[in-house]
Design a protein around this motif. Structure first.
Motif, mmCIF file in Angstrom:
data_model
loop_
_atom_site.group_PDB
_atom_site.id
_atom_site.type_symbol
_atom_site.label_atom_id
_atom_site.label_comp_id
_atom_site.label_asym_id
_atom_site.label_seq_id
_atom_site.Cartn_x
_atom_site.Cartn_y
_atom_site.Cartn_z
ATOM 1 N N SER A 91 0.820 -1.205 0.000
ATOM 2 C CA SER A 91 0.000 0.000 0.000
ATOM 3 C C SER A 91 0.852 1.253 0.000
ATOM 4 N N GLY A 92 0.711 2.070 -1.056
ATOM 5 C CA GLY A 92 1.419 3.335 -1.095
ATOM 6 C C GLY A 92 0.987 4.284 0.013
ATOM 7 N N PRO A 93 -0.335 4.498 0.228
ATOM 8 C CA PRO A 93 -0.748 5.377 1.314
ATOM 9 C C PRO A 93 -0.186 4.944 2.673
ATOM 10 N N GLN A 94 -0.190 3.640 2.936
ATOM 11 C CA GLN A 94 0.382 3.167 4.193
ATOM 12 C C GLN A 94 1.869 3.452 4.266
ATOM 13 N N ASP A 95 2.555 3.324 3.138
ATOM 14 C CA ASP A 95 4.001 3.528 3.101
ATOM 15 C C ASP A 95 4.363 4.977 3.416
ATOM 16 N N ILE A 96 3.649 5.933 2.838
ATOM 17 C CA ILE A 96 3.985 7.332 3.114
ATOM 18 C C ILE A 96 3.485 7.771 4.490
ATOM 19 N N GLN A 97 2.429 7.116 4.986
ATOM 20 C CA GLN A 97 2.001 7.398 6.358
ATOM 21 C C GLN A 97 3.086 6.979 7.344
ATOM 22 N N SER A 98 3.728 5.850 7.067
ATOM 23 C CA SER A 98 4.813 5.389 7.932
ATOM 24 C C SER A 98 5.973 6.377 7.924
ATOM 25 N N ALA A 99 6.232 6.957 6.758
ATOM 26 C CA ALA A 99 7.285 7.969 6.680
ATOM 27 C C ALA A 99 6.877 9.229 7.435
ATOM 28 N N LYS A 121 -3.040 14.230 -0.684
ATOM 29 C CA LYS A 121 -4.002 14.106 0.415
ATOM 30 C C LYS A 121 -3.311 14.110 1.770
ATOM 31 N N LEU A 122 -2.172 13.436 1.851
ATOM 32 C CA LEU A 122 -1.451 13.404 3.128
ATOM 33 C C LEU A 122 -0.875 14.773 3.448
ATOM 34 N N ARG A 123 -0.386 15.454 2.449
ATOM 35 C CA ARG A 123 0.123 16.813 2.652
ATOM 36 C C ARG A 123 -1.015 17.734 3.095
ATOM 37 N N ALA A 124 -2.178 17.580 2.496
ATOM 38 C CA ALA A 124 -3.328 18.418 2.840
ATOM 39 C C ALA A 124 -3.765 18.221 4.281
ATOM 40 N N SER A 125 -3.525 17.027 4.820
ATOM 41 C CA SER A 125 -3.920 16.743 6.202
ATOM 42 C C SER A 125 -2.974 17.373 7.213
ATOM 43 N N GLY A 126 -1.889 17.964 6.717
ATOM 44 C CA GLY A 126 -0.941 18.621 7.609
ATOM 45 C C GLY A 126 0.368 17.897 7.772
ATOM 46 N N ALA A 127 0.535 16.773 7.113
ATOM 47 C CA ALA A 127 1.788 16.015 7.225
ATOM 48 C C ALA A 127 2.927 16.805 6.589
ATOM 49 N N PRO A 128 4.027 16.969 7.306
ATOM 50 C CA PRO A 128 5.160 17.760 6.787
ATOM 51 C C PRO A 128 6.052 16.927 5.883
ATOM 52 N N ILE A 129 5.521 16.501 4.745
ATOM 53 C CA ILE A 129 6.276 15.651 3.827
ATOM 54 C C ILE A 129 6.563 16.403 2.537
ATOM 55 N N TYR A 176 8.656 9.251 -4.196
ATOM 56 C CA TYR A 176 9.160 9.000 -2.850
ATOM 57 C C TYR A 176 9.133 10.308 -2.071
ATOM 58 N N VAL A 177 8.729 10.201 -0.803
ATOM 59 C CA VAL A 177 8.662 11.390 0.047
ATOM 60 C C VAL A 177 9.599 11.241 1.244
ATOM 61 N N LEU A 178 10.063 12.396 1.725
ATOM 62 C CA LEU A 178 10.819 12.511 2.964
ATOM 63 C C LEU A 178 10.093 13.515 3.855
ATOM 64 N N ARG A 179 10.244 13.392 5.150
ATOM 65 C CA ARG A 179 9.701 14.400 6.052
ATOM 66 C C ARG A 179 10.555 15.666 5.975
ATOM 67 N N GLU A 180 9.912 16.801 6.122
ATOM 68 C CA GLU A 180 10.649 18.069 6.042
ATOM 69 C C GLU A 180 11.630 18.219 7.197
ATOM 70 N N GLY A 229 7.368 8.845 11.165
ATOM 71 C CA GLY A 229 8.716 8.545 11.633
ATOM 72 C C GLY A 229 8.993 7.081 11.844
ATOM 73 N N GLN A 230 8.066 6.211 11.437
ATOM 74 C CA GLN A 230 8.328 4.778 11.541
ATOM 75 C C GLN A 230 9.335 4.325 10.482
ATOM 76 N N THR A 231 9.353 5.046 9.361
ATOM 77 C CA THR A 231 10.360 4.837 8.327
ATOM 78 C C THR A 231 10.912 6.209 7.949
ATOM 79 N N ASP A 232 11.973 6.203 7.167
ATOM 80 C CA ASP A 232 12.593 7.474 6.775
ATOM 81 C C ASP A 232 12.156 7.945 5.399
ATOM 82 N N PHE A 233 11.647 7.046 4.583
ATOM 83 C CA PHE A 233 11.065 7.448 3.301
ATOM 84 C C PHE A 233 9.966 6.466 2.937
ATOM 85 N N GLY A 234 9.080 6.908 2.066
ATOM 86 C CA GLY A 234 8.014 6.045 1.574
ATOM 87 C C GLY A 234 7.593 6.527 0.213
#
Length: 332
Positions: free
Chosen positions: A64-72, A89-97, A219-223, A75-80
């Motif tokens: 699951s891509g959504p699960q993968d970037i949620q993990s990133a 959608k994840l960025r819109a929710s406030g995630a700093p990715i 692929y995304v990284l946290r800011e 902080g459960q993973t370093d990239f997804g």
């Protein structure tokens, strides 16, 4: 988008715990999720020496891509990596990715197709009302393409809601389709080719028929990760970009041989037979460079669907090419 908000709450609780091994203030180990029986671009980059001195640490697999970037994001993973609409959608929710490099797309060899059995009465969008479509995950690439297909087919929002999307692991999609558990199955890449070899299925529609060739996921990284680890972020973006170009510069047989070598070396007791069907990652740009349209398309779609408010997400906030050497021609 409650699921994304819940993820962010969990991320606050997790804080920065579990970050990769550090050296000189920056991480030297990137935690990630892989794909069973397949080789990802970061794994290829590491094998080719493009990530050194940064190493990868596998913590499990995902489909699951959504699960993968949620993990990133938590902080459960370093990239997804995920479909660009899910990143929005994840960025819109406030995630700093921040998306940093494209890693998959659709072209004439590698595309997402939606298949039915040869005897199926389903011929077009309206035939899907009341039917079940098997997808790997909700809220991602397959769902977006299906809804676009239905919309272009003239279905009303109420009719679209009568088309049921069922989550099916990709390795089980063909079996579910042939066994009648689902009416349509999303198949791509090696799983599609293996199913076609067995015969008895036909293509209903594909993402490339709707949208043409395009980069579909990043692929995304946290800011905060980028701020603390600019050198590691650069190595990651550079490594993936160069790995994409390595696959273009080598024959299909050479790429497949390298994938088989990687799978054998990592010893995860997995079936790697599907690797022989690999054709491409479908990335259309040099080194996975990201273009505005690859996110704006889905921002516009999510606004039309009412999942985003107009102007809620600006494309310039979602991605950067600063870690991709092909953006400046500084490839070594």
């Amino acid at each position: 988008m409650n699921i994304f908000r819940n993820v962010l709450v969990a991320g606050v609780l997790l804080g920065l715990a579990g970050c990769g091994a550090e050296s000189g203030g920056e991480v030297t180990e990137l935690r990630y999720q892989g794909n069973a029986g397949a080789v990802t671009l970061p794994e290829l980059a590491e094998e080719l020496g493009y990530l050194a001195p940064v190493r990868l640490k596998w913590i499990g697999n995902t489909i699951s891509g959504p699960q993968d970037i949620q993990s990133a994001a938590t902080g459960q993973t370093d990239f997804g990596g995920a479909f660009n609409g899910a990143v929005v959608k994840l960025r819109a929710s406030g995630a700093p990715i921040k998306a940093v490099v494209s890693y998959y797309g659709s072209d004439q060899d590698t595309f997402s197709g939606f298949w039915v059995t040869e005897e199926s009465p389903i011929k077009g969008p309206r035939d899907l009302i009341g039917k079940k479509i098997g997808v790997n995950t909700l809220g991602a690439h397959a769902e977006a393409v299906i809804k676009e297909y239905l919309k272009r087919g003239g279905l009303t929002p109420e009719e679209v809601r009568q088309v049921e999307l069922v989550v099916v692991p990709p390795v089980n999609t063909e079996q579910g389709l042939r066994g009648g558990q689902i009416d349509v199955g999303a198949l791509t890449g090696v799983l599609r080719d293996k199913a076609l070899e067995r015969g008895g299925i036909r293509l209903l529609f594909s993402d490339t028929e709707l949208l043409g060739p395009f980069n579909a996921g990043t692929y995304v990284l946290r800011e905060d990760f980028i701020a603390r680890n600019p050198a590691a972020a650069k190595k990651f973006g550079e490594g993936v970009a160069k790995a994409i170009e390595w696959t273009r510069a080598h024959s299909r047989d050479e790429v497949i041989a390298k994938f088989q070598e990687i799978v054998a070396k990592r010893g995860r007791n997995e079936d790697a037979s599907a690797i022989q069907y690999w054709k491409s990652f479908g990335v259309s740009s040099k080194g996975g460079l990201i273009a505005d349209r690859e996110f704006q398309t889905w921002i516009d779609w999510l606004e039309r669907e009412g999942e985003l408010q107009p102007g809620q997400v600006k494309v310039g906030d979602v991605y950067t090419n600063q870690f991709n050497p092909y953006a400046t021609g500084s490839v070594k």
